[in-house]
Design an enzyme around this catalytic site. Structure first.
Site, PDB file in Angstrom:
ATOM      1  N   TYR A   1       0.856  -1.188   0.000  1.00  8.50           N
ATOM      2  CA  TYR A   1       0.000   0.000   0.000  1.00  8.50           C
ATOM      3  C   TYR A   1       0.895   1.242   0.000  1.00  8.50           C
ATOM      4  O   TYR A   1       1.752   1.414   0.857  1.00  8.50           O
ATOM      5  CB  TYR A   1      -0.883  -0.038   1.244  1.00  8.50           C
ATOM      6  CG  TYR A   1      -2.088   0.892   1.257  1.00  8.50           C
ATOM      7  CD1 TYR A   1      -2.202   1.977   0.400  1.00  8.50           C
ATOM      8  CD2 TYR A   1      -3.119   0.681   2.168  1.00  8.50           C
ATOM      9  CE1 TYR A   1      -3.311   2.818   0.433  1.00  8.50           C
ATOM     10  CE2 TYR A   1      -4.231   1.520   2.215  1.00  8.50           C
ATOM     11  CZ  TYR A   1      -4.317   2.583   1.355  1.00  8.50           C
ATOM     12  OH  TYR A   1      -5.411   3.415   1.395  1.00  8.50           O
ATOM     13  N   CYS A   2       0.699   2.127  -0.991  1.00  2.00           N
ATOM     14  CA  CYS A   2       1.384   3.411  -1.068  1.00  2.00           C
ATOM     15  C   CYS A   2       2.903   3.224  -1.031  1.00  2.00           C
ATOM     16  O   CYS A   2       3.448   2.487  -1.837  1.00  2.00           O
ATOM     17  CB  CYS A   2       0.892   4.326   0.062  1.00  2.00           C
ATOM     18  SG  CYS A   2       1.435   6.043  -0.071  1.00  2.00           S
ATOM     19  N   VAL A   3       3.598   3.856  -0.083  1.00  2.00           N
ATOM     20  CA  VAL A   3       5.058   3.774  -0.051  1.00  2.00           C
ATOM     21  C   VAL A   3       5.541   2.338   0.160  1.00  2.00           C
ATOM     22  O   VAL A   3       6.610   1.956  -0.321  1.00  2.00           O
ATOM     23  CB  VAL A   3       5.615   4.710   1.046  1.00  2.00           C
ATOM     24  CG1 VAL A   3       5.109   4.329   2.409  1.00  2.00           C
ATOM     25  CG2 VAL A   3       7.126   4.704   1.038  1.00  2.00           C
TER      26      VAL A   3
ATOM     27  N   GLY B   1       4.112  -0.167  -1.196  1.00  2.00           N
ATOM     28  CA  GLY B   1       4.015  -0.740  -2.535  1.00  2.00           C
ATOM     29  C   GLY B   1       5.207  -0.354  -3.382  1.00  2.00           C
ATOM     30  O   GLY B   1       5.748  -1.170  -4.141  1.00  2.00           O
TER      31      GLY B   1
END
Length: 591
Positions: free
Chosen positions: A324-326, A328
């Protein structure tokens, strides 16, 4: 004049003069306000200061020249704003042009902004000034795109800050509330403000409304593994059989992991468990001074360690992963390293929630990577970590009207009670970031965009080349995402070599991800995942109402649909990895 006439004139009270009771009451209100401010001031003396208060005392960071200039200009702007709107409010009422009903602005929802001539004039004057300021900014010559974006962002931020709704004297709703409550709303709002000043953070909800592990982050499970950087949670299965390949989730360490486990009705974790997945979650440790030397390599090594821990615990060759986000972004680097070392088979599939690897179109956050901002960050990170409240303020500023000024009005001016909203509680539950890693991330990725240059970056002794990643990938983006813009997330499609499925979800960075099927909200679009461009994908896409989670679980099952009985290590703490403590664990509660 007769005595009767004199009696008629002297006995009738003047409606424009307050009664003695009113004078006494408002004097009492003023006195209580002064007492509250005095008590706050006394609590902030050196002997009584808390660490949080010291950290957010302007004297500890305003030595930076750029910050001093910003503070001076902000103060001057605020003073000018107060004087301007107050002067308009004292003008003789006049009939203004008809208000623009086509523009719906929640800030001006009170009927007086349209029906009262004075407030209608203030509103329209503000609108004209805002439009002129933004138009002037857009017409400035000689600016490169980055400089122009900064100017426009600054102009919008100033416009939001200068709104007449942000001042008690020029907000009819605030005035009416103060009169109705006889000043109690103002006192309550002042108390809210002083409490926030003590905490060093704008509150969106009552900080005591939720307790992690009690009424938020409550999906049952056990912490089965722990390092200096993270805890690994294994959740208790609720089905008799589970998919053979387990799921390992990497949340961003900029926030707490329980965005995916807010409550049973919203929890992605609980829903995934119900679908028959063996779910594992990484809970990152909030940084402290002991983590001053932590860099990106350490987070990549932690992801590899978590992958291998789950594989060994369940005796399986591979895991499904979510980043998720950073996290990822980091997971893409992890997969590139595993591929370069010939170990890609450890990961069966990868799902990216609103993640970026190419930061050319990373949106407004790119404005926070210039030399002056980096110098300020270095000063704020003197202990070896950046207090998470600074990052929260940065993210809130990207949507200042909704996440700052809306709550200034509601909490401080109107004195409203805080809403018991779990998502806003999570938003304010900040985590600290290792200073060295944070600077490295901003420079190498956001500013220099090196991740998409093959072998430009290395981690754990291995060059990073995203083209080596052939792991099946599910790439989710939010249509209205202002943290990881859609166009930026799409670039993942250009940098991975394996089979890819792209899904566009309605809403943004959070609601676009946390959208349980039972809620029946939003929609998603699927289309030609082999499209050469985002525009081509959008042209081919078809809309489906509701949550995209069922689409994802079908994709996961298509990777490997074999199921096995729930026994032994599939039950937290029953295998070789013994339970350390109950979920959600200690790390998520550390501040």
């Amino acid at each position: 004049m007769s005595d009767a006439d004199k009696s008629d004139t002297t006995d009738v009270p003047n409606p424009f003069l307050p009664s003695p009771d009113d004078i006494q009451h408002w004097a009492s209100v003023i006195g209580r306000a002064q007492q509250m401010m005095l008590e706050y001031a006394l609590s902030q003396t050196n002997d009584g200061k808390t660490t949080a208060t010291v950290m957010f005392d302007p004297s500890t960071w305003l030595e930076n020249p750029a910050t001093q200039m910003w503070a001076q200009q902000s103060s001057k702007m605020w003073d000018q704003g107060v004087a301007f709107w107050t002067s308009l409010a004292t003008l003789n009422p006049m009939t203004p042009p008809a208000p623009d009903t086509a523009t719906k602005d929640r800030r001006f929802a009170d009927p007086d902004w349209a029906s009262n001539p004075v407030f209608a004039m203030i509103r329209q004057t503000y609108g004209l000034l805002t439009e002129q300021m933004l138009a002037t900014t857009r017409q400035l010559d000689g600016l490169d795109p980055a400089a122009r974006a900064k100017m426009e962002f600054a102009a919008k931020s100033i416009a939001d800050a200068m709104a007449p709704t942000n001042l008690a004297l020029t907000n009819p709703e605030v005035i009416k509330r103060a009169v109705e409550t006889r000043g109690e709303s103002l006192l309550k709002g002042l108390q809210h403000m002083l409490t926030d000043l003590s905490r060093g953070q704008l509150s969106h909800v009552d900080p005591d409304a939720f307790e992690v592990g009690v009424n938020i982050a409550t999906t049952p499970g056990k912490v089965i593994h722990e390092t200096e950087l993270y805890q690994l949670i294994q959740y208790t299965p609720t089905t008799k059989e589970v998919l053979r390949v387990p799921l390992l989730i990497f949340p961003p360490w900029i926030n707490r992991f329980y965005i995916l486990d807010l409550n049973p009705a919203k929890s992605f974790v609980a829903w995934a468990v119900e679908q028959g997945l063996s779910v594992f979650m990484v809970s990152w440790k909030s940084a402290d001074a002991s983590m001053k030397d932590v860099v990106w390599d350490d987070y990549i090594a932690a992801q590899i360690d978590a992958i291998d821990t789950v594989r060994a615990a369940l005796d399986v060759p591979a895991v499904h992963t979510i980043g998720y986000c950073v996290a990822g972004t980091t997971l893409a680097a992890t997969l590139a390293i595993l591929a370069a070392k010939g170990e890609a088979e450890r990961v069966k599939s990868v799902t990216f929630f609103t993640a970026q690897v190419d930061f050319e179109q990373a949106g407004d956050l790119k404005m926070f990577v210039d030399d002056s901002y980096l110098a300020l960050l270095e000063q704020l990170s003197a202990p070896g970590y950046l207090d998470g409240r600074y990052m929260a303020a940065t993210f809130n500023s990207l949507r200042g009207r909704d996440l700052i000024w809306n709550y200034v009005v509601s909490n401080y001016l109107l004195g409203n009670d805080y809403p018991p909203f779990d998502l806003l509680y999570w938003n304010g539950d900040t985590t600290n970031l290792p200073a060295k890693w944070h600077r490295q991330y901003l420079l190498d990725l956001y500013r220099d965009n090196r991740m998409v240059i093959p072998n430009s970056l290395s981690a754990c002794g291995t060059p990073i080349d995203l083209r080596k990643i052939e792991t099946p990938a599910y790439i989710q983006a939010g249509r209205e995402d202002h943290i990881a813009p859609l166009a930026s997330v799409w670039r993942l499609m250009n940098n991975l070599s394996g089979p890819k499925t792209f899904l566009l979800a309605g809403s943004g960075h959070i609601a676009g991800v946390v959208n349980p099927p039972a809620a029946g909200k939003y929609q998603y679009w699927t289309g030609d995942s082999k499209a050469a461009t985002l525009d081509e994908f959008v042209a081919s896409a078809s809309e489906t109402k509701g949550s995209w989670w069922p689409h994802w679980i079908d994709w996961i099952s298509a990777q490997d649909d074999k199921r096995i009985a729930v026994k032994g290590a599939r039950i937290p703490g029953k295998g070789a990895k013994k339970a350390i403590e109950d979920a959600p664990g200690r790390y998520v509660k550390q501040r």
